[in-house]
Design an enzyme around this catalytic site. Sequence first.
Site, PDB file in Angstrom:
ATOM      1  N   ASP A 265       0.808  -1.219   0.000  1.00 50.65           N
ATOM      2  CA  ASP A 265       0.000   0.000   0.000  1.00 50.65           C
ATOM      3  C   ASP A 265       0.843   1.271   0.000  1.00 50.65           C
ATOM      4  OD1 ASP A 265      -2.083  -1.724   0.218  1.00 50.65           O
ATOM      5  OD2 ASP A 265      -2.935  -0.868   2.054  1.00 50.65           O
ATOM      6  N   HIS A 327      -6.032   3.071  -4.101  1.00 57.13           N
ATOM      7  CA  HIS A 327      -5.966   3.221  -2.639  1.00 57.13           C
ATOM      8  C   HIS A 327      -6.434   4.617  -2.218  1.00 57.13           C
ATOM      9  CE1 HIS A 327      -4.927   1.937   1.300  1.00 57.13           C
ATOM     10  NE2 HIS A 327      -3.782   2.586   1.432  1.00 57.13           N
ATOM     11  N   HIS A 331      -5.609   9.262   0.690  1.00 60.00           N
ATOM     12  CA  HIS A 331      -5.462   8.378   1.847  1.00 60.00           C
ATOM     13  C   HIS A 331      -6.270   8.898   3.035  1.00 60.00           C
ATOM     14  CE1 HIS A 331      -3.748   5.442   4.616  1.00 60.00           C
ATOM     15  NE2 HIS A 331      -3.272   4.821   3.565  1.00 60.00           N
ATOM     16  N   HIS A 423       3.687  -2.326   3.033  1.00 58.70           N
ATOM     17  CA  HIS A 423       3.717  -0.974   2.473  1.00 58.70           C
ATOM     18  C   HIS A 423       5.004  -0.808   1.682  1.00 58.70           C
ATOM     19  CE1 HIS A 423       0.820  -0.641   5.753  1.00 58.70           C
ATOM     20  NE2 HIS A 423       0.299   0.382   5.099  1.00 58.70           N
TER      21      HIS A 423
END
Length: 903
Positions: A265, A327, A331, A423
């Site tokens: 991510d 995503h 965020h 990540h």
Amino acid sequence: MTSKPIKIAVTLAALMAVGGGLYLAKRPATAPAPAPVSGAAAPVGSVDAAAIGAQFREVLAAHRKIIVLLADEQAQSAQLREETRRVGQGLFHDNQARIARLDEALAALTAPGNAGRFEAIDALLSYVESDPDLFDADRLAFRELLQTLLADVAKDSSLPAIKVHKRISEDLDALAEIERNYEKEIRQIFGRFEARAIELKRERWDDYVAHLKKRYTREQILKEYGVVLPYPAAPAAAAEADVKKDEAEIFGTALPKKTVVLTFDDGPHKRYSEEIAAILKQYGVPAVFFSVGRNLGSLDAAGKAKLSAGAEVSRKLMADGYAVGNHSFTHAQLSKQTGDSLKGEILNTDVLLKAINNERAPLFRFPYGARNGEGMAALAGAHLKSVMWNIDSLDWADPVPSSIADRVLRSVDKEGRGIILFHDIHERTVKALPAVLDRLVADGYQFAGWDGSTFKVSKGATPVAEKTPVTTGYGNSWAVVIGIDDYAKWPKLQYAVRDAQGVRQSLVEKFGFAPERVVSLKNAEATRTNILAAFHDKLAHGGVQRNDRIFVFFAGHGATRKLSSGRDLGYIVPADSDPNQFATDAIPMTEIQNIAESLTAKHALFVMDACYSGLGLTRGAGSSSFLRDNAKRIGRQMLTAGGGDQLVADGGPNGHSVFTWTLLQGMAGKADLNGDGLITATELAAYVAPAVASVSNQTPAFGSLPGSEGGDFVFELPGETEFLSPTTTQLSTAAIALNSKLDASRPAPGEERKAAGAPAGAVTVKDLQGVEQKIVTPPTVPTSARQLAQRANDRGLQLYKEKQYAAAEAQFTEALKLRTDFALAANNLGFVFYKQEKYPEAARWFENTIKMDPSRAIAYLNLGDAQARSGDVAKAKGAYRTYLELAPGGSQAVYAKQQLEKI
């Protein structure tokens, strides 16, 4: 030296701590003394070096809080673990944004045009290298910042820059050594290292975590980020075993055994994303990269994609066969987004991904896993599928690669299959990945890309039915309230009328006494004839029924006359009494007793703010089945301010006597000694008498009048409904000071009572003859969680008004633990944070309030204030506008309009 493995923080079972001394490095004598990083400093060029230093400290604070949140993770309940991870991720992403801003600030700071840049860099490095407050593990928080600083300094070819570059390189070497230290067992003894600016302390990680826990608590960190966990629910009578398949999301739990999906991510990252892809290519395994839209580019006014350098990273990933999903654009926590804002977070990134490659994977991952129904509907409309995870590497929190790898492998062993969350924005993830892949390959695991599998969810436990609320069972409520300041022949008083007015207001506004059933007599109205008429005509013959209650309050002069028998007889003094003839024109307590016996009401309570003696009282008592028994018994009780040789202490807060002020505080909730939401006359006396005696020369007395059958007058506390806001009044300084003294006078529960040989719950109070008696307050009546939550909120409101913010915060927290959907307590907790100038924390709780109760206008106003103070002007304006839409004629409408014009 004996050695043993030590469990490392953030449940880093693979890490071992390092023993040894803790020493500070000394800078060479020729080096300038480091300037305090957070102190006042002149800006260097257009860059404020002190502000950069302050941001370094904030980066460290977030790093520490994440560690405290996740310490002992395996011992946490599933719900606590989920919330700590969610809040920890929020802390992490806030820190990432902070680091991004710092990257820009460091680039500006190190520009050759800034003459003072080397002094500023020295101050920053000295802080990282030798600040006495830093543990070794603290310094890992600055690793990425030092790497940025190293790259920035490398652009300068001057001799001072070359020296600084060498110094930073040595610091990064030391940080690498710190990382390695936490991978070794305690028995390993290190030789002398070459002298560096960062001299390794080699403290145990457990010691480091213990140090952090002294600074922060997990509960407080969660609370500041809008989370209060409820008390564990009672086991359901019958758990439902069947589970339902939901094809809207994928968690990975439905994958075949020994099958995992690797996901990454928050990228694309200019360096680490490609390094991760290279590692994956070596092992021949697929993966999914979830990209944040702002890292890919932006959209112009026409909605057309304008790609940035980050898009090229994603283009290469797609070209190499890796799935690249969505995503969100910024965020953001999408569970708090609605309408166009929510759709934009999803669709804008989809536009950018399609501009890179129209074959982008139709996958979406909600930041933090936070989603709502509207968000899921928006995904369906965009033909995107939500992908979650069931294995969290915690690489966003854990600074040590071997610990990350160990955690993933242990989780995979436990789950047997699933989606792993990594990540691609951390060097530590790059370092941990090979160890994970080596082990999984060796253990025979398969690696899958997105396959459209669904996931399973279990239904929640059946809620426990709440108990029926307790009630006092009264019919009507009656009162006679008398206050006399302006005596014709007795000395004038100053506080009696205001005392009477305060009591009347409490009876009507708080306890629901009908105004027409409250007889008020003040000053010249309170003659002997009118007082007796109020009892005989308006009460005895005015419709009082057997199931009613009567409250009588008198504030004025009292007098005592010694009879020939030697017994004292007390009087209350009407406004028209003559001091020389009060035996005939005042009202003796025997008359009050006769009046009490003549009343048909179930319970009557006489409260006399006058000092006198002359009526023996019988002992009061509690009962284990209090409400049931109390409803059967006649009750006639009296509470007086003091004895016959004592003077009433005037000069209390807000124009009240000390006795009446204490009485009003007791009636406001402080006298609810057993926390059941009921205040009995016995509890009122148990609170008022010792408290007044502790701050004055008065000794209040209490007891049951002759003829009473042991019944106890009861006030039922109404639930407070006030949403705290800037208009909420708080007590004056004098009132708070007196309340502090009153509260301080109360003994620790049971201590003095046991010493006196009294049963638990007993309090020593004098009767009107001055003889000590033990009165026992009623035991707690079982109540529901909802009622307990209301009581906690009410106590919190009372404490807030006394400016006891920490205690108020604890009570509002308790209310939310008992009742997770309690919007009133959520707002009030937020406002306590607001009063303490913790504006981001306050905003989170106001947002929680709105989520629980979207129609609550005052919460939007409070949210606007908190966001304005936090500097989020756009959101503040939106909150103020929503308040005005919901309450255009509200009491704060003018204020909201003024704020909109001002910000």
